[in-house]
Design a protein around this motif. Sequence first.
Motif, PDB file in Angstrom:
ATOM      1  N   ARG A  97      19.148  18.034  75.385  1.00 26.08           N
ATOM      2  CA  ARG A  97      17.940  18.754  74.977  1.00 26.08           C
ATOM      3  C   ARG A  97      17.864  18.784  73.457  1.00 26.08           C
ATOM      4  NH1 ARG A  97      17.599  24.072  78.970  1.00 26.08           N
ATOM      5  NH2 ARG A  97      18.082  22.957  80.913  1.00 26.08           N
ATOM      6  N   PHE A  98      16.653  18.726  72.924  1.00 24.60           N
ATOM      7  CA  PHE A  98      16.411  18.863  71.493  1.00 24.60           C
ATOM      8  C   PHE A  98      15.551  20.105  71.269  1.00 24.60           C
ATOM      9  CE2 PHE A  98      17.089  14.270  72.076  1.00 24.60           C
ATOM     10  CZ  PHE A  98      18.096  14.057  71.140  1.00 24.60           C
ATOM     11  N   VAL A  99      15.956  20.900  70.267  1.00 18.01           N
ATOM     12  CA  VAL A  99      15.250  22.151  69.961  1.00 18.01           C
ATOM     13  C   VAL A  99      15.057  22.235  68.456  1.00 18.01           C
ATOM     14  CG1 VAL A  99      15.285  24.669  70.105  1.00 18.01           C
ATOM     15  CG2 VAL A  99      16.284  23.297  71.962  1.00 18.01           C
ATOM     16  N   ASP A 100      13.842  22.475  67.997  1.00 24.70           N
ATOM     17  CA  ASP A 100      13.587  22.668  66.572  1.00 24.70           C
ATOM     18  C   ASP A 100      14.127  24.014  66.125  1.00 24.70           C
ATOM     19  OD1 ASP A 100      12.348  20.245  66.278  1.00 24.70           O
ATOM     20  OD2 ASP A 100      10.351  21.031  66.727  1.00 24.70           O
ATOM     21  N   GLY A 101      14.750  24.025  64.930  1.00 25.07           N
ATOM     22  CA  GLY A 101      15.251  25.253  64.344  1.00 25.07           C
ATOM     23  C   GLY A 101      14.365  25.705  63.205  1.00 25.07           C
ATOM     24  N   PRO A 102      14.795  26.707  62.437  1.00 26.40           N
ATOM     25  CA  PRO A 102      13.980  27.185  61.305  1.00 26.40           C
ATOM     26  C   PRO A 102      13.841  26.117  60.225  1.00 26.40           C
ATOM     27  CG  PRO A 102      16.168  28.194  61.286  1.00 26.40           C
ATOM     28  CD  PRO A 102      16.056  27.470  62.584  1.00 26.40           C
ATOM     29  N   GLY A 103      12.689  26.060  59.576  1.00 31.11           N
ATOM     30  CA  GLY A 103      12.450  25.073  58.523  1.00 31.11           C
ATOM     31  C   GLY A 103      12.483  23.668  59.084  1.00 31.11           C
ATOM     32  N   LYS A 104      13.205  22.796  58.388  1.00 28.80           N
ATOM     33  CA  LYS A 104      13.328  21.414  58.832  1.00 28.80           C
ATOM     34  C   LYS A 104      14.482  21.210  59.814  1.00 28.80           C
ATOM     35  CE  LYS A 104      11.597  19.527  54.439  1.00 28.80           C
ATOM     36  NZ  LYS A 104      11.924  18.626  53.292  1.00 28.80           N
ATOM     37  N   SER A 105      15.260  22.248  60.036  1.00 23.27           N
ATOM     38  CA  SER A 105      16.482  22.092  60.822  1.00 23.27           C
ATOM     39  C   SER A 105      16.171  21.783  62.285  1.00 23.27           C
ATOM     40  CB  SER A 105      17.346  23.349  60.733  1.00 23.27           C
ATOM     41  OG  SER A 105      16.740  24.438  61.407  1.00 23.27           O
ATOM     42  N   ARG A 106      17.176  21.275  62.976  1.00 23.16           N
ATOM     43  CA  ARG A 106      16.971  20.839  64.354  1.00 23.16           C
ATOM     44  C   ARG A 106      18.291  20.909  65.110  1.00 23.16           C
ATOM     45  NH1 ARG A 106      14.437  14.962  66.192  1.00 23.16           N
ATOM     46  NH2 ARG A 106      13.543  15.640  68.174  1.00 23.16           N
ATOM     47  N   TRP A 107      18.219  21.223  66.404  1.00 25.10           N
ATOM     48  CA  TRP A 107      19.382  21.270  67.284  1.00 25.10           C
ATOM     49  C   TRP A 107      19.325  20.117  68.283  1.00 25.10           C
ATOM     50  CZ3 TRP A 107      23.611  24.378  67.125  1.00 25.10           C
ATOM     51  CH2 TRP A 107      23.529  25.567  66.392  1.00 25.10           C
ATOM     52  N   ALA A 108      20.492  19.575  68.606  1.00 28.03           N
ATOM     53  CA  ALA A 108      20.663  18.648  69.727  1.00 28.03           C
ATOM     54  C   ALA A 108      21.730  19.239  70.642  1.00 28.03           C
ATOM     55  CB  ALA A 108      21.090  17.270  69.245  1.00 28.03           C
ATOM     56  N   PHE A 109      21.422  19.365  71.922  1.00 28.32           N
ATOM     57  CA  PHE A 109      22.357  19.938  72.889  1.00 28.32           C
ATOM     58  C   PHE A 109      22.717  18.898  73.939  1.00 28.32           C
ATOM     59  CE2 PHE A 109      20.145  23.642  71.207  1.00 28.32           C
ATOM     60  CZ  PHE A 109      21.183  24.538  70.996  1.00 28.32           C
ATOM     61  N   GLY A 110      23.984  18.934  74.365  1.00 27.43           N
ATOM     62  CA  GLY A 110      24.440  18.026  75.398  1.00 27.43           C
ATOM     63  C   GLY A 110      25.379  18.716  76.365  1.00 27.43           C
ATOM     64  N   ARG A 111      25.350  18.261  77.605  1.00 32.02           N
ATOM     65  CA  ARG A 111      26.253  18.788  78.641  1.00 32.02           C
ATOM     66  C   ARG A 111      26.985  17.641  79.316  1.00 32.02           C
ATOM     67  NH1 ARG A 111      26.257  19.290  84.114  1.00 32.02           N
ATOM     68  NH2 ARG A 111      24.095  18.524  84.320  1.00 32.02           N
ATOM     69  N   VAL A 112      28.294  17.813  79.500  1.00 31.82           N
ATOM     70  CA  VAL A 112      29.114  16.895  80.289  1.00 31.82           C
ATOM     71  C   VAL A 112      29.863  17.750  81.302  1.00 31.82           C
ATOM     72  CG1 VAL A 112      30.995  15.217  80.285  1.00 31.82           C
ATOM     73  CG2 VAL A 112      29.382  15.266  78.377  1.00 31.82           C
ATOM     74  N   GLY A 113      29.477  17.679  82.544  1.00 33.78           N
ATOM     75  CA  GLY A 113      30.077  18.550  83.542  1.00 33.78           C
ATOM     76  C   GLY A 113      29.859  20.002  83.178  1.00 33.78           C
ATOM     77  N   GLU A 114      30.929  20.744  82.977  1.00 26.64           N
ATOM     78  CA  GLU A 114      30.853  22.160  82.620  1.00 26.64           C
ATOM     79  C   GLU A 114      31.155  22.396  81.143  1.00 26.64           C
ATOM     80  OE1 GLU A 114      33.359  24.309  85.308  1.00 26.64           O
ATOM     81  OE2 GLU A 114      31.911  24.147  86.960  1.00 26.64           O
ATOM     82  N   ALA A 115      31.090  21.334  80.327  1.00 28.04           N
ATOM     83  CA  ALA A 115      31.316  21.427  78.879  1.00 28.04           C
ATOM     84  C   ALA A 115      29.994  21.267  78.148  1.00 28.04           C
ATOM     85  CB  ALA A 115      32.297  20.349  78.421  1.00 28.04           C
TER      86      ALA A 115
END
Length: 519
Positions: free
Chosen positions: A430-448
């Motif tokens: 998943r990708f989520v925009d953060g404050p300002g220009k910042s940005r998050w990338a999220f990943g899941r592998v099994g339960e991690a």
Amino acid sequence: MVFDLRKVTPTPAPRGYDRYADRAHAVLEHFAVTKDASRSHGMIWREVARYALGRYEEVDEQRIGWVCEFIAARKDCADFAIQGVLRLMYWERDAEVSGKGRRLSPGLTALMKQTVLGFKYWVDEPGDTVMFMGSENHRLLFHVAEWLAGQLFPLEEFSNSLQRGLYHATKGRTYITEWLRQRGRFGFDEWHSNSYFPIDIAPLLNVYDFAINEDHKLRQMAGAVLDYVHFILAADTLRGVLGTTHGRSYGVYVKYPEMDGTAATTWLLYGTGALVHGPSGMSPVSLATSKYVVPEILYKIAHDREAVVESRQRQGVLHTGGLRHANFVVYRTPEYLVSAVQDHRKGEYESSTHVAQVTLASDERVVPIIWSCPEPIGEGSGLRPDYWSGHTVLPRAIQHRSVLALTWRLGEYAWMSHCLFEQARFDEVRFVDGPGKSRWAFGRVGEAYVGVWSQHGFEVGEGGQFAGRELQCGAPENTWIAECGRAAEWGSFEAFVAAVSGARVAVEGEVVTYESPSI
């Protein structure tokens, strides 16, 4: 565009501490059939494996002859190859002493002896060479080779140095003892190296196996350092992957750590890792033919699926730029591992240090997330640092348990910082925009779970080999933050994403503050 492909079929490991002999036999069978036709230092280990299996008629003496030519030409890594030649020579001597008779031809035996007597064993000996001798692993290799050769031919005159073998045995032993003492007191300059730990293991085993009875103390010291290395390969790995910071590593091993130089070694020691060819059979073949026995407690540590361990370590004395040890953290849970070298030589140029890594694991796969600051714009140029290994400018790294921050200030030749984030290897992204220009990338592998934040945002790479597999940021100064979690701590991936992406991240001047929802 040309791609280098490697097809790997996983080999299931016989599980259990008491199945070590079965794994050792499987290792020898595996490396005895390698089809590598290149005339390199690694080709000796196929013949060592065949000899150890008792298939003397299958030993290719021509290939051993090519190895002797490689050594005699004093090509770089000749000190790697001579470890295998000397192991064969000691076995041949023991077979003759025991009355079983030699298994190799007189012509090859004479060639191996000539090669060993004519080798340049250290920098104080005459003769030109292109062999690299100064790094931690090379020092041990040369010293052990000199000691082994001197023990084998104590009264012979060595044709390069014009010294007797007893001189070389004494000199080699002196340097080996100092090397072992330094590792015991200071740890490794090439800390947690997934490239060079396997290279260190082979000469250590040669010391352990071929020290004479009267030299039991040297054998004991070598065994202690072997135990220490194997403790690291048990305690600081996840599913057999050494997913930590590395004092020295190379691009292919940080991108695909499940196939690095330690993979076959951990497969043999613990039934984890993967039985793949890697750079050569140097470590696994030596282990599979050695008298050394790994302590059972290390097997249990390697298979621990319950403990959460934070390890703070200091390693080494010497490094590029002077006397600088490395302080780093390894935080291991059953589902993920985070490791970074803390505040180490920030802003400096470094060809092969791997600063930080996040490793997520399930029963199906192990996925690394890594960062670097490259000099070239692609792989294969031969430059160091490469696209993924080393750094044109080292970042400032800070880690506390499951949270990691990396800050880069790009120098003259640096053009971006980037993160290997291979979307196809995750179960969910998943990708989520953060404050300002910042940005998050999220990943899941099994339960991690992992969340990766970039202060000035990132672009998903669109071109080249890593299209769709990397996050790029060209800002001249940028902080990356990563936080890991797991189902046992957060429950659902949705809860982790919501909490981390909603956490406060503030930038005031040159200060970035992240209020982690977990720490």
